[in-house]
Design a protein around this motif. Structure first.
Motif, PDB file in Angstrom:
ATOM      1  N   MET A   1      40.071  42.885  23.991  1.00 35.70           N
ATOM      2  CA  MET A   1      40.697  42.212  22.857  1.00 35.70           C
ATOM      3  C   MET A   1      40.211  42.836  21.555  1.00 35.70           C
ATOM      4  O   MET A   1      39.033  43.107  21.377  1.00 35.70           O
ATOM      5  N   ASN A  18      51.127  43.572  31.043  1.00 36.71           N
ATOM      6  CA  ASN A  18      50.516  42.319  30.594  1.00 36.71           C
ATOM      7  C   ASN A  18      49.932  42.485  29.196  1.00 36.71           C
ATOM      8  O   ASN A  18      49.215  43.451  28.926  1.00 36.71           O
ATOM      9  N   TYR A  19      50.241  41.552  28.325  1.00 36.06           N
ATOM     10  CA  TYR A  19      49.628  41.503  27.005  1.00 36.06           C
ATOM     11  C   TYR A  19      48.992  40.140  26.793  1.00 36.06           C
ATOM     12  O   TYR A  19      49.485  39.121  27.295  1.00 36.06           O
ATOM     13  N   SER A  20      47.913  40.134  26.035  1.00 34.72           N
ATOM     14  CA  SER A  20      47.353  38.894  25.514  1.00 34.72           C
ATOM     15  C   SER A  20      47.523  38.963  24.004  1.00 34.72           C
ATOM     16  O   SER A  20      46.969  39.855  23.346  1.00 34.72           O
ATOM     17  N   ASN A  22      46.948  36.893  20.677  1.00 30.15           N
ATOM     18  CA  ASN A  22      46.290  35.708  20.107  1.00 30.15           C
ATOM     19  C   ASN A  22      46.044  34.653  21.184  1.00 30.15           C
ATOM     20  O   ASN A  22      46.370  33.467  21.022  1.00 30.15           O
ATOM     21  N   ASP A  23      45.516  35.130  22.327  1.00 26.76           N
ATOM     22  CA  ASP A  23      45.146  34.285  23.469  1.00 26.76           C
ATOM     23  C   ASP A  23      46.345  33.737  24.246  1.00 26.76           C
ATOM     24  O   ASP A  23      46.176  32.907  25.141  1.00 26.76           O
ATOM     25  N   LYS A  24      47.553  34.199  23.949  1.00 28.40           N
ATOM     26  CA  LYS A  24      48.732  33.797  24.705  1.00 28.40           C
ATOM     27  C   LYS A  24      49.160  34.945  25.612  1.00 28.40           C
ATOM     28  O   LYS A  24      49.298  36.078  25.166  1.00 28.40           O
ATOM     29  N   ARG A  25      49.384  34.670  26.895  1.00 25.56           N
ATOM     30  CA  ARG A  25      49.742  35.710  27.861  1.00 25.56           C
ATOM     31  C   ARG A  25      51.230  36.019  27.755  1.00 25.56           C
ATOM     32  O   ARG A  25      52.068  35.133  27.786  1.00 25.56           O
ATOM     33  N   ARG A  42      44.857  41.258  20.109  1.00 24.31           N
ATOM     34  CA  ARG A  42      45.649  41.567  21.305  1.00 24.31           C
ATOM     35  C   ARG A  42      44.905  42.475  22.274  1.00 24.31           C
ATOM     36  O   ARG A  42      43.985  43.186  21.928  1.00 24.31           O
ATOM     37  N   SER A  43      45.356  42.449  23.529  1.00 22.75           N
ATOM     38  CA  SER A  43      44.906  43.397  24.548  1.00 22.75           C
ATOM     39  C   SER A  43      46.087  43.662  25.456  1.00 22.75           C
ATOM     40  O   SER A  43      47.057  42.903  25.476  1.00 22.75           O
TER      41      SER A  43
END
Length: 249
Positions: A1, A18-20, A22-25, A42-43
């Motif tokens: 992140m 897959n993305y995260s 702001n903590d949303k998948r 993001r990650s």
């Protein structure tokens, strides 16, 4: 992140990712467009289903750009399905080529392509959602065209595939794909023509016949209309265009 200090515009062209955000998948799939603004935490990683491929444009804005109404996209995360992913892909390829090296008017051209991409994205954000049935109809037609683009194709044939009228068939394909079935056929043919001109010893007449045009002069006119070059010019200079050689108008 990590918190990014630039904006990201993404087109997924293969697989899932897959993305995260702001903590949303978030899961991006083939044909998806994603806009991730600066200051987002993001990650990203491969989906469990396997590897993915995507085109990514990272850019920053002048201070005034984010504070005025001139920038067309609200400054938060957006995730939509592209209506015409192939065209977006070609424009991103063009942007990649023109951003390399130190070419004349490079900045002007790259900014223009980026503005076009963002404007198209903003327009799609405001467009009404396309119903699943229309997407399904367009997919049926597209698959048929991909398999049969070298053959003579009448709109009536396509209409029978989805049991709808010819006018509705044209309308629904254009709404989903952003272009008529006829133009899509020409793009498929000219794309293959580019490949044949660069990688085979086939003559222009032979390629014309192979792709179902039968009239070399008409083929040449259509080729120039979509690529801004004649087939003979493309055969000579096409390699210099690198991956942008399918940048159709």
């Amino acid at each position: 992140m990590e918190k990014i200090d630039y904006n990201v515009y993404i087109l997924v062209v293969k697989g899932r990712v897959n993305y995260s955000i702001n903590d949303k998948r978030i899961v991006g799939e083939k044909g998806d467009l994603l806009y991730i603004p600066s200051e987002t935490v993001r990650s990203g990683k491969n989906h469990a289903s396997g590897a993915h491929q995507k085109y990514t444009v990272a850019f920053t804005l002048a201070e005034s750009g984010e504070k005025t109404a001139t920038f067309p996209i609200k400054h938060h995360f957006h995730h939509i399905k592209a209506k015409n992913p192939e065209y977006v892909k070609h424009r991103m390829e063009r942007l990649f080529v023109d951003s390399r090296g130190d070419r004349k008017f490079q900045s002007y051209i790259c900014n223009g392509i980026l503005q076009e991409l963002l404007g198209m994205f903003a327009r799609e954000l405001e467009s009404p959602a396309i119903t699943p049935s229309k997407v399904k109809y367009a997919a049926i037609i597209e698959q048929y065209l991909l398999k049969n683009y070298r053959r003579p194709i009448e709109i009536e044939q396509l209409a029978k595939l989805i049991n709808r009228s010819s006018s509705y068939t044209i309308s629904v394909f254009k709404e989903v794909m952003g272009q008529s079935p006829i133009k899509y056929i020409h793009q498929l043919r000219i794309s293959e023509a580019c490949n044949l001109l660069l990688n085979t010893a086939m003559t222009v007449a032979a390629i014309s016949d192979y792709l179902g045009y039968y009239d070399p002069s008409y083929f040449s006119r259509m080729f120039k209309k979509l690529t801004s070059m004649s087939p003979k010019e493309f055969a000579v200079y096409g390699h210099q265009l690198d991956i942008s050689r399918h940048d159709f108008k």
